[in-house]
Design a protein around this motif. Structure first.
Motif, PDB file in Angstrom:
ATOM      1  N   ALA A 134       0.822  -1.214   0.000  1.00 31.11           N
ATOM      2  CA  ALA A 134       0.000   0.000   0.000  1.00 31.11           C
ATOM      3  C   ALA A 134       0.852   1.259   0.000  1.00 31.11           C
ATOM      4  CB  ALA A 134      -0.940  -0.009   1.199  1.00 31.11           C
ATOM      5  N   THR A 135       2.036   1.201   0.592  1.00 35.34           N
ATOM      6  CA  THR A 135       2.891   2.390   0.637  1.00 35.34           C
ATOM      7  C   THR A 135       3.499   2.710  -0.728  1.00 35.34           C
ATOM      8  OG1 THR A 135       4.983   1.243   1.163  1.00 35.34           O
ATOM      9  CG2 THR A 135       3.510   1.757   2.998  1.00 35.34           C
ATOM     10  N   TRP A 136       3.419   1.779  -1.666  1.00 35.21           N
ATOM     11  CA  TRP A 136       4.026   1.990  -2.978  1.00 35.21           C
ATOM     12  C   TRP A 136       3.178   2.863  -3.897  1.00 35.21           C
ATOM     13  CZ3 TRP A 136       5.010  -3.960  -3.658  1.00 35.21           C
ATOM     14  CH2 TRP A 136       6.030  -4.349  -2.768  1.00 35.21           C
ATOM     15  N   PHE A 137       1.928   3.167  -3.475  1.00 38.11           N
ATOM     16  CA  PHE A 137       1.008   3.930  -4.314  1.00 38.11           C
ATOM     17  C   PHE A 137       0.631   5.237  -3.632  1.00 38.11           C
ATOM     18  CE2 PHE A 137       0.466  -0.526  -5.318  1.00 38.11           C
ATOM     19  CZ  PHE A 137       0.537  -0.523  -6.709  1.00 38.11           C
ATOM     20  N   ALA A 141      -4.037   1.753  -0.710  1.00 42.36           N
ATOM     21  CA  ALA A 141      -4.849   0.615  -1.123  1.00 42.36           C
ATOM     22  C   ALA A 141      -6.021   1.020  -2.008  1.00 42.36           C
ATOM     23  CB  ALA A 141      -5.357  -0.129   0.105  1.00 42.36           C
ATOM     24  N   ALA A 142      -6.315   2.299  -2.105  1.00 37.44           N
ATOM     25  CA  ALA A 142      -7.403   2.764  -2.975  1.00 37.44           C
ATOM     26  C   ALA A 142      -6.999   2.816  -4.439  1.00 37.44           C
ATOM     27  CB  ALA A 142      -7.868   4.147  -2.518  1.00 37.44           C
ATOM     28  N   CYS A 143      -5.713   2.705  -4.723  1.00 37.11           N
ATOM     29  CA  CYS A 143      -5.256   2.744  -6.119  1.00 37.11           C
ATOM     30  C   CYS A 143      -5.760   1.495  -6.848  1.00 37.11           C
ATOM     31  CB  CYS A 143      -3.730   2.800  -6.172  1.00 37.11           C
ATOM     32  SG  CYS A 143      -3.076   2.817  -7.865  1.00 37.11           S
ATOM     33  N   PRO A 144      -6.280   1.644  -8.072  1.00 38.37           N
ATOM     34  CA  PRO A 144      -6.784   0.474  -8.797  1.00 38.37           C
ATOM     35  C   PRO A 144      -5.748  -0.625  -9.004  1.00 38.37           C
ATOM     36  CG  PRO A 144      -7.550   2.496  -9.840  1.00 38.37           C
ATOM     37  CD  PRO A 144      -6.557   2.900  -8.794  1.00 38.37           C
ATOM     38  N   ALA A 145      -4.479  -0.265  -9.072  1.00 36.22           N
ATOM     39  CA  ALA A 145      -3.428  -1.258  -9.304  1.00 36.22           C
ATOM     40  C   ALA A 145      -2.985  -1.964  -8.028  1.00 36.22           C
ATOM     41  CB  ALA A 145      -2.216  -0.594  -9.965  1.00 36.22           C
ATOM     42  N   GLY A 148      -3.675  -6.115  -7.464  1.00 36.86           N
ATOM     43  CA  GLY A 148      -2.809  -6.984  -8.248  1.00 36.86           C
ATOM     44  C   GLY A 148      -1.393  -6.994  -7.723  1.00 36.86           C
ATOM     45  N   CYS A 149      -0.905  -5.830  -7.328  1.00 37.80           N
ATOM     46  CA  CYS A 149       0.447  -5.729  -6.787  1.00 37.80           C
ATOM     47  C   CYS A 149       0.540  -6.437  -5.443  1.00 37.80           C
ATOM     48  CB  CYS A 149       0.818  -4.261  -6.650  1.00 37.80           C
ATOM     49  SG  CYS A 149       2.494  -3.961  -6.076  1.00 37.80           S
ATOM     50  N   ALA A 150      -0.484  -6.280  -4.608  1.00 38.10           N
ATOM     51  CA  ALA A 150      -0.488  -6.931  -3.297  1.00 38.10           C
ATOM     52  C   ALA A 150      -0.527  -8.446  -3.442  1.00 38.10           C
ATOM     53  CB  ALA A 150      -1.675  -6.444  -2.475  1.00 38.10           C
ATOM     54  N   ALA A 151      -1.251  -8.937  -4.440  1.00 41.70           N
ATOM     55  CA  ALA A 151      -1.317 -10.385  -4.665  1.00 41.70           C
ATOM     56  C   ALA A 151       0.055 -10.945  -5.013  1.00 41.70           C
ATOM     57  CB  ALA A 151      -2.319 -10.695  -5.765  1.00 41.70           C
ATOM     58  N   ILE A 152       0.824 -10.207  -5.802  1.00 40.91           N
ATOM     59  CA  ILE A 152       2.188 -10.635  -6.127  1.00 40.91           C
ATOM     60  C   ILE A 152       3.046 -10.608  -4.858  1.00 40.91           C
ATOM     61  CG2 ILE A 152       4.266 -10.075  -7.443  1.00 40.91           C
ATOM     62  CD1 ILE A 152       2.373  -8.843  -9.556  1.00 40.91           C
ATOM     63  N   VAL A 222       5.553   3.677 -10.158  1.00 40.98           N
ATOM     64  CA  VAL A 222       5.161   4.477 -11.326  1.00 40.98           C
ATOM     65  C   VAL A 222       4.683   3.585 -12.460  1.00 40.98           C
ATOM     66  CG1 VAL A 222       5.956   6.152 -13.035  1.00 40.98           C
ATOM     67  CG2 VAL A 222       6.815   6.278 -10.693  1.00 40.98           C
ATOM     68  N   HIS A 223       5.354   2.445 -12.653  1.00 37.74           N
ATOM     69  CA  HIS A 223       5.007   1.581 -13.783  1.00 37.74           C
ATOM     70  C   HIS A 223       3.614   0.985 -13.657  1.00 37.74           C
ATOM     71  CE1 HIS A 223       6.334  -1.334 -10.814  1.00 37.74           C
ATOM     72  NE2 HIS A 223       5.994  -2.351 -11.590  1.00 37.74           N
ATOM     73  N   LEU A 224       3.066   0.967 -12.447  1.00 36.47           N
ATOM     74  CA  LEU A 224       1.707   0.483 -12.223  1.00 36.47           C
ATOM     75  C   LEU A 224       0.709   1.628 -12.102  1.00 36.47           C
ATOM     76  CD1 LEU A 224       2.556  -2.314  -9.632  1.00 36.47           C
ATOM     77  CD2 LEU A 224       1.908  -2.636 -12.033  1.00 36.47           C
ATOM     78  N   GLU A 225       1.137   2.738 -11.541  1.00 32.03           N
ATOM     79  CA  GLU A 225       0.250   3.895 -11.394  1.00 32.03           C
ATOM     80  C   GLU A 225       0.047   4.632 -12.713  1.00 32.03           C
ATOM     81  OE1 GLU A 225       0.390   5.982  -7.235  1.00 32.03           O
ATOM     82  OE2 GLU A 225       2.449   5.663  -7.891  1.00 32.03           O
ATOM     83  N   ASN A 226       1.096   4.728 -13.509  1.00 31.52           N
ATOM     84  CA  ASN A 226       1.013   5.495 -14.759  1.00 31.52           C
ATOM     85  C   ASN A 226       1.888   4.871 -15.838  1.00 31.52           C
ATOM     86  OD1 ASN A 226       0.691   7.397 -16.744  1.00 31.52           O
ATOM     87  ND2 ASN A 226       1.196   9.165 -15.472  1.00 31.52           N
ATOM     88  N   PRO A 227       1.511   3.685 -16.340  1.00 32.56           N
ATOM     89  CA  PRO A 227       2.315   3.050 -17.392  1.00 32.56           C
ATOM     90  C   PRO A 227       2.370   3.866 -18.680  1.00 32.56           C
ATOM     91  CG  PRO A 227       0.243   1.877 -17.062  1.00 32.56           C
ATOM     92  CD  PRO A 227       0.364   2.857 -15.937  1.00 32.56           C
ATOM     93  N   ASP A 228       1.357   4.713 -18.900  1.00 33.15           N
ATOM     94  CA  ASP A 228       1.360   5.532 -20.116  1.00 33.15           C
ATOM     95  C   ASP A 228       2.486   6.562 -20.097  1.00 33.15           C
ATOM     96  OD1 ASP A 228      -0.800   4.182 -21.123  1.00 33.15           O
ATOM     97  OD2 ASP A 228      -2.287   5.651 -20.442  1.00 33.15           O
ATOM     98  N   ALA A 229       2.957   6.924 -18.913  1.00 34.35           N
ATOM     99  CA  ALA A 229       4.125   7.802 -18.807  1.00 34.35           C
ATOM    100  C   ALA A 229       5.408   6.992 -18.734  1.00 34.35           C
ATOM    101  CB  ALA A 229       4.004   8.695 -17.572  1.00 34.35           C
ATOM    102  N   PHE A 230       5.347   5.852 -18.048  1.00 27.36           N
ATOM    103  CA  PHE A 230       6.547   5.046 -17.803  1.00 27.36           C
ATOM    104  C   PHE A 230       7.087   4.420 -19.086  1.00 27.36           C
ATOM    105  CE2 PHE A 230       8.805   1.231 -16.347  1.00 27.36           C
ATOM    106  CZ  PHE A 230       9.556   1.740 -15.296  1.00 27.36           C
ATOM    107  N   VAL A 231       6.223   3.809 -19.885  1.00 22.92           N
ATOM    108  CA  VAL A 231       6.679   3.073 -21.068  1.00 22.92           C
ATOM    109  C   VAL A 231       7.384   3.977 -22.084  1.00 22.92           C
ATOM    110  CG1 VAL A 231       5.908   1.747 -23.078  1.00 22.92           C
ATOM    111  CG2 VAL A 231       5.064   1.173 -20.802  1.00 22.92           C
TER     112      VAL A 231
END
Length: 242
Positions: A134-137, A141-145, A148-152, A222-231
């Motif tokens: 949760a601290t990564w977003f 925990a409200a972040c849509p990504a 999936g990240c927590a499951a990993i 960042v790659h999960l929060e905003n992949p459109d910027a990261f890629v």
């Protein structure tokens, strides 16, 4: 075409790179690793040192027949790829250091490593995985990504959590930064709670050839929060290598 190797961070796994793999796989080979004790390799014996992880990465790539590669490391993975680049400088073409630093014990981290270890033992692996993820977003925990990240993160073996924290606690690559030979992209979310700006600035200033990208309104993933910027940042950096 030179492949891009992706090295996840603490409690990560190869599955977290799905967006990047989908976006870049048509342009070059992508190799997303699962470190021992994490992700699809949670069954493997954990490694308790950054150097040990680096040696495992090099051995794994050698076994795949991969001699030359671009290399991206996220968080703890960024420490690992620094060690890989030092040990195999002629094999690493371009380097990406993402949401990481040159020391394992971080002033200003959301909690000390000692606190993380104590809470992991008290709370258990699953609760620890979900709490730290949760601290990564920026939105927690409200972040849509997040789910999936927590499951990993939950797939991490309990002893791998302890070993990974030990690995970070006993590592520093700061003195070796001026020796990094690779053209290096540094990516950072401006709301990162784990790696404060001072750590990013150290990489930017002390590695001889660097390019800095700060992504607004993102935290540690960042790659999960905003992949459109990261890629596009990755694509531009890799394209510059021809």
């Amino acid at each position: 075409m030179t492949p891009l190797v992706l090295v996840h961070g603490f409690m990560g796994g190869s599955a977290q790179w799905d967006a990047e793999i989908a976006a870049l796989s048509g342009t070059r080979p992508i190799i997303a690793l699962d470190l021992p004790g994490f992700g699809a390799n949670a069954h493997l014996p954990p490694i308790a040192s950054i150097v040990g992880f680096a040696e495992w990465v090099l051995a794994d790539l050698q076994a795949r027949g991969v001699e030359a590669f671009h290399l991206l490391g996220h968080s703890m993975g960024g420490m690992i790829v620094q060690e890989v680049a030092h040990r195999a400088p002629t094999r690493v073409r371009q380097l990406v250091l993402y949401a990481t630093g040159a020391i394992g014990v971080l002033p200003g981290r959301f909690e000390t490593i000692a606190e993380s270890k104590a809470r992991a033992r008290a709370d258990g692996a699953r609760a620890t995985a979900r709490r730290i993820a949760a601290t990564w977003f920026r939105e927690g925990a409200a972040c849509p990504a997040y789910e999936g990240c927590a499951a990993i993160a939950e797939s991490a073996a309990p002893d791998a959590i302890d070993a990974g924290l030990d690995a970070m606690q006993h590592w520093s690559g700061e003195a070796a930064l001026p020796k990094l030979q690779q053209d290096t992209l540094i990516i950072w979310g401006d709301r990162d709670r784990t790696y404060p700006w001072r750590q990013i600035e150290t990489l930017w200033q002390r590695i001889p050839t660097t390019h800095l990208a700060v992504v607004p309104r993102c935290a540690h993933a960042v790659h999960l929060e905003n992949p459109d910027a990261f890629v596009p940042l990755l694509r531009q950096h890799l394209d510059a290598a021809g």
